[in-house]
Design an enzyme around this catalytic site. Structure first.
Site, mmCIF file in Angstrom:
data_model
loop_
_atom_site.group_PDB
_atom_site.id
_atom_site.type_symbol
_atom_site.label_atom_id
_atom_site.label_comp_id
_atom_site.label_asym_id
_atom_site.label_seq_id
_atom_site.Cartn_x
_atom_site.Cartn_y
_atom_site.Cartn_z
ATOM 1 N N LYS A 143 0.845 -1.050 0.149
ATOM 2 C CA LYS A 143 0.109 0.165 -0.018
ATOM 3 C C LYS A 143 0.879 1.274 -0.135
ATOM 4 O O LYS A 143 0.741 2.203 -0.689
ATOM 5 C CB LYS A 143 -0.809 0.139 1.191
ATOM 6 C CG LYS A 143 -2.165 -0.849 1.056
ATOM 7 C CD LYS A 143 -3.192 -0.323 2.248
ATOM 8 C CE LYS A 143 -2.456 -0.922 3.485
ATOM 9 N NZ LYS A 143 -3.413 -0.940 4.757
ATOM 10 N N TYR A 155 17.481 1.756 -0.330
ATOM 11 C CA TYR A 155 18.355 2.703 -0.335
ATOM 12 C C TYR A 155 19.160 2.855 -1.823
ATOM 13 O O TYR A 155 19.622 3.962 -1.966
ATOM 14 C CB TYR A 155 19.347 2.902 0.796
ATOM 15 C CG TYR A 155 18.817 3.515 1.979
ATOM 16 C CD1 TYR A 155 17.558 3.311 2.308
ATOM 17 C CD2 TYR A 155 19.415 4.582 2.434
ATOM 18 C CE1 TYR A 155 17.034 4.034 3.410
ATOM 19 C CE2 TYR A 155 18.814 5.542 3.458
ATOM 20 C CZ TYR A 155 17.585 5.135 3.797
ATOM 21 O OH TYR A 155 16.794 6.069 4.748
ATOM 22 N N LEU A 156 19.283 1.773 -2.327
ATOM 23 C CA LEU A 156 20.098 1.868 -3.722
ATOM 24 C C LEU A 156 19.347 2.579 -4.776
ATOM 25 O O LEU A 156 19.909 2.846 -5.807
ATOM 26 C CB LEU A 156 20.277 0.357 -4.008
ATOM 27 C CG LEU A 156 21.193 -0.423 -3.348
ATOM 28 C CD1 LEU A 156 21.805 -1.771 -3.720
ATOM 29 C CD2 LEU A 156 22.601 0.221 -3.123
ATOM 30 N N LYS A 161 17.621 5.476 -4.126
ATOM 31 C CA LYS A 161 17.735 6.854 -3.839
ATOM 32 C C LYS A 161 18.665 7.559 -4.575
ATOM 33 O O LYS A 161 19.887 7.150 -4.856
ATOM 34 C CB LYS A 161 17.917 7.152 -2.108
ATOM 35 C CG LYS A 161 16.974 6.496 -1.516
ATOM 36 C CD LYS A 161 16.922 6.848 -0.004
ATOM 37 C CE LYS A 161 16.148 6.309 1.042
ATOM 38 N NZ LYS A 161 14.658 7.058 1.239
ATOM 39 N N ASP A 206 17.326 -3.951 10.849
ATOM 40 C CA ASP A 206 16.376 -3.180 10.132
ATOM 41 C C ASP A 206 16.791 -2.176 9.087
ATOM 42 O O ASP A 206 16.324 -2.081 7.987
ATOM 43 C CB ASP A 206 15.487 -2.690 11.007
ATOM 44 C CG ASP A 206 14.103 -1.792 10.363
ATOM 45 O OD1 ASP A 206 13.782 -2.528 9.778
ATOM 46 O OD2 ASP A 206 13.932 -0.728 10.871
ATOM 47 N N HIS A 231 20.933 -1.098 4.356
ATOM 48 C CA HIS A 231 21.026 0.108 3.981
ATOM 49 C C HIS A 231 22.375 0.877 4.298
ATOM 50 O O HIS A 231 22.758 1.493 3.217
ATOM 51 C CB HIS A 231 19.829 1.170 4.602
ATOM 52 C CG HIS A 231 18.482 0.725 4.484
ATOM 53 N ND1 HIS A 231 18.044 -0.128 3.490
ATOM 54 C CD2 HIS A 231 17.258 0.872 5.261
ATOM 55 C CE1 HIS A 231 16.703 -0.578 3.490
ATOM 56 N NE2 HIS A 231 16.335 0.155 4.642
ATOM 57 N N LYS A 238 16.015 5.168 15.944
ATOM 58 C CA LYS A 238 14.491 5.612 15.546
ATOM 59 C C LYS A 238 14.326 6.680 16.941
ATOM 60 O O LYS A 238 15.084 6.731 17.991
ATOM 61 C CB LYS A 238 13.589 4.623 15.955
ATOM 62 C CG LYS A 238 13.745 3.624 14.785
ATOM 63 C CD LYS A 238 12.554 2.570 14.523
ATOM 64 C CE LYS A 238 12.744 2.213 12.831
ATOM 65 N NZ LYS A 238 11.928 2.985 11.807
HETATM 66 C C1 BG6 Z 1 13.013 0.425 6.190
HETATM 67 C C2 BG6 Z 1 13.079 0.179 7.704
HETATM 68 O O1 BG6 Z 1 13.674 -0.434 5.346
HETATM 69 O O2 BG6 Z 1 13.542 1.677 5.870
HETATM 70 C C3 BG6 Z 1 12.137 1.025 8.369
HETATM 71 O O3 BG6 Z 1 12.408 -1.160 7.685
HETATM 72 C C4 BG6 Z 1 12.626 2.548 8.015
HETATM 73 O O4 BG6 Z 1 12.265 0.743 9.718
HETATM 74 C C5 BG6 Z 1 12.762 2.679 6.408
HETATM 75 O O5 BG6 Z 1 11.862 3.524 8.580
HETATM 76 C C6 BG6 Z 1 13.242 3.871 6.361
HETATM 77 O O6 BG6 Z 1 13.279 4.352 4.828
HETATM 78 P P1 BG6 Z 1 13.125 5.544 4.412
HETATM 79 O O7 BG6 Z 1 13.264 5.645 2.742
HETATM 80 O O8 BG6 Z 1 12.218 6.489 4.785
HETATM 81 O O9 BG6 Z 1 14.559 6.408 4.936
#
Ligand code: BG6
Length: 481
Positions: free
Chosen positions: A19, A182-183, A185, A238, A243, A335
Site C-alpha cells: 500500500k 536505499y540503492l 535513492k 532493520d 541500507h 529511531k
Molecule cells: C525500512 C525500515 O527498510 O527503511 C524502516 O524497515 C525505516 O524501519 C525505513 O523506517 C526508512 O526508509 P526511508 O526511505 O524512509 O529512509
C-alpha cells in the site's frame, strides 16, 4: 527490457509495504508512461475482498495533486485486479494463473512471449513457499520471468542462506531482484558519479587524507504500532546491515571495471570482504524511553514486555584494504531521535604544520535525505582588512541547483530497473552473504548476552554516551548529525 505483454503480480497486495510503497511507485511509473504498454497488475493476498475494496486500498496512499492525475488513477485502477488465496495452497495459485491468462488475452500480439514479474511484498515466513508456488503454477514458459523480493532476507547468516537456497532452487540469480530501497535513492546513486567522475574527490578518498567517515540514519518517530515486526529484528537488522552497509560499500569500493551491474557488484563484494566482523566492544546500543507526551519503546503495546531490542546503534567498522586501513567508519542508526536524516560525513585530516591557527577540518557531507545536498566545508579568508579564517561551505543543494528536475522515488527507480533487467542497484546473493557475515556474530552476541541498551529520551540527538563513544573510536569530538 520488458516492453509489451507484461503482467506484474504483487503478492502481499493488502499489506503495508504494498500500500505504502509498491502501488504508489507503480502508479508513479504508470502516470509518467514508464510501464510497458498494456501492462496489467494483479494483486494476490489472503484477505478476501471485492474489487471496490481492493481499489480503495490500492489508492489509499496514492497522491493525485492535480486533476489530470485523478483521471490517470481511474485508468490505473482499471488495470489492477485482485485474486485472494492462501500462500501455501495450490488452488489460490491456480486461480491466479487463470487471472494472469485472462490479462494476457488482452494483448494485441497474441503470439508474442508473455512476460511476468512477481513482486514479493511478503513477510519472511511465507517467502520461500510463495516463490516456489509462483514457479510451479505461474511461470511463463517462453517469456521473461522476474521476481522482485524485499527484506528481511533472514535474521542472520544461516537463516539468510537457507532463504536464498530455497529461492534459488526455483529461480535463477539473473531472475532475482533483491530490493534494498536505499540503492534507489538519488543521492546514493550519485555516489558513483561523485567518486569516479571527479578527479579531486577520487584522489582524496584514502587513509592518507581522510580521518573518519560517519554514515548516519535518524528518524524522528518510534515504532508506532510496528513494534511486533521491529522487535524481532532491531535497528541493526532493520537499517544498518542493509541500507547503511550498502552506502558504505559504494562509497569505499574501488573503481569498477565498467558500469555493468556485475562489475559494480564485484567491487562492492570485494570491499565488504575487507571488513572484519564487528565486535561487541565496537558498538553502542540504545533504546528510547518516554519523553513528555511521546511514548517509550516499551510503551508500544506490540512490543514484548522488558524487551532489550536496540532502537539505536552506533558501531565502528574497519576496512582493512590498502586504501582504507586505519580509517574508522561509524555507522549510526536510530529511531525516535530529534530529526529525519540520512547522510554521509567524510571528515578529512587536520592540515599539518598549518600556518593558520584555529582552522577546522574539511568535511564532505553527502545528504541523502531530506533535502538532498552535497557540501564541502572548507576554510576561507573572511573578507576584510584583517587576515582571519572562517569555515565556509561549497554547497550543492539539489533544490537550488536542480530546481526544474524531479527527484524520483526510490521504489519507482528500482521497479523500472527491474523491468529493464538492470541489476546494478539490486543486492547480489554473495553481497547479501558477506553483509550478514559482518554482523552475525554481533547479533548473536546481543541475542544471547542480552546487553541492556542505554536509555535515551524520545527526540534526543543521539543515544546517551554517543559523544564519548565517538571520541574514543574516532579520536575526534565533533559530529553534526
Ligand atoms: C525500512 C525500515 O527498510 O527503511 C524502516 O524497515 C525505516 O524501519 C525505513 O523506517 C526508512 O526508509 P526511508 O526511505 O524512509 O529512509
Amino acid at each position: 527490457v520488458l516492453k509489451d505483454n507484461t503482467v506484474i503480480t504483487v503478492a502481499g497486495a493488502s499489506g503495508d509495504l504494498a500500500k505504502k510503497k509498491t502501488f504508489p511507485a507503480l502508479f508513479g511509473l504508470y502516470n509518467n508512461g514508464f510501464l510497458p504498454e498494456g501492462i496489467r497488475i494483479v494483486g494476490y493476498a489472503r484477505t478476501k475482498m471485492d474489487e471496490e475494496d481492493y481499489h480503495k486500498r490500492v489508492s489509499q496512499y496514492i497522491k493525485t495533486p492535480i486533476p489530470a492525475m485523478k483521471q490517470k488513477l481511474e485508468e490505473f485502477l482499471k488495470i489492477c485486479t485482485y485474486v485472494s488465496g492462501q500462500y501455501d495452497q495450490d488452488d489460490g495459485f491456480e486461480a491466479l494463473e487463470k487471472e494472469l491468462k485472462k490479462c494476457e488475452e488482452s494483448y494485441k500480439d497474441k503470439e508474442a512471449p508473455k512476460n511476468r514479474v512477481f513482486y514479493m511484498a511478503l513477510p519472511p515466513s511465507v517467502f520461500t513457499v510463495v516463490a516456489a508456488n509462483f514457479k510451479k503454477h505461474n511461470y511463463s514458459e517462453g517469456g521473461i520471468n522476474r521476481i522482485i523480493v524485499e527484506k528481511p532476507f533472514g535474521k542472520d547468516l544461516e537463516s539468510s542462506r537457507e532463504m536464498q537456497v530455497g529461492l534459488k532452487k526455483e529461480w535463477k540469480e539473473e531472475e532475482i531482484f533483491r530490493i534494498d530501497h536505499y540503492l534507489g535513492k538519488e543521492m546514493v546513486k550519485n555516489l558513483l558519479v561523485l567518486r569516479f567522475a571527479n578527479v579531486m574527490l577520487d584522489a582524496s578518498f584514502n587513509k592518507n587524507l581522510i580521518s573518519n567517515v560517519q554514515i548516519t540514519f535518524k528518524e524522528p518517530f518510534g515504532t508506532e504500532g510496528r513494534g511486533g515486526y521491529f522487535d524481532e529484528f532491531g535497528i541493526i537488522r532493520d537499517v544498518m546491515q542493509n541500507h547503511l552497509l550498502q552506502v558504505l560499500s559504494i562509497l569505499t569500493m574501488e573503481r569498477p571495471v565498467s558500469f555493468s551491474a556485475e562489475d559494480i557488484r564485484d567491487e562492492k563484494v570485494k570491499v565488504l570482504r575487507y571488513i572484519p566482523e564487528i565486535k561487541p566492544e565496537d558498538v553502542l546500543l540504545g533504546q528510547y524511553v518516554a519523553k513528555d507526551d511521546k511514548p517509550g519503546y516499551l510503551d508500544d503495546e506490540t512490543v514484548p514486555k522488558g524487551s532489550i531490542c536496540p532502537t539505536f546503534a552506533a558501531c565502528v567498522v574497519h576496512i582493512n584494504s590498502p586504501r582504507w586501513e586505519g580509517v574508522p567508519f561509524i555507522l549510526k542508526a536510530g529511531k525516535a531521535l530529534n530529526e529525519q536524516k540520512a547522510e554521509v560525513r567524510i571528515q578529512y585530516k587536520d592540515v599539518t604544520q598549518g600556518i593558520f591557527k584555529e582552522i577546522t577540518r574539511n568535511e564532505l557531507v553527502i545528504r541523502v535525505q531530506p533535502n538532498e545536498a552535497v557540501y564541502l566545508k572548507m576554510n576561507s579568508k573572511a573578507p576584510g582588512l584583517a587576515m582571519r579564517t572562517v569555515p565556509t561551505e561549497m554547497d550543492l543543494t539539489y533544490k537550488r541547483r536542480f530546481s526544474d528536475l524531479k527527484i524520483p522515488e526510490a521504489y519507482e527507480a528500482l521497479i523500472l530497473d527491474a523491468f529493464k533487467g538492470d541489476h546494478s542497484n539490486f543486492v547480489r546473493d554473495d553481497e547479501l552473504d558477506i553483509a550478514w557475515k559482518i554482523f552475525t556474530p554481533l547479533l548473536h552476541w546481543i541475542d544471547n548476552e542480552k546487553p541492556k541498551p542505554a536509555p535515551y529520551p524520545y527526540g534526543s540527538r543521539n543515544a546517551e554516551g554517543f559523544d564519548e563513544f565517538l571520541k574514543t573510536k574516532v579520536g575526534y569530538q565533533r559530529s553534526e548529525a
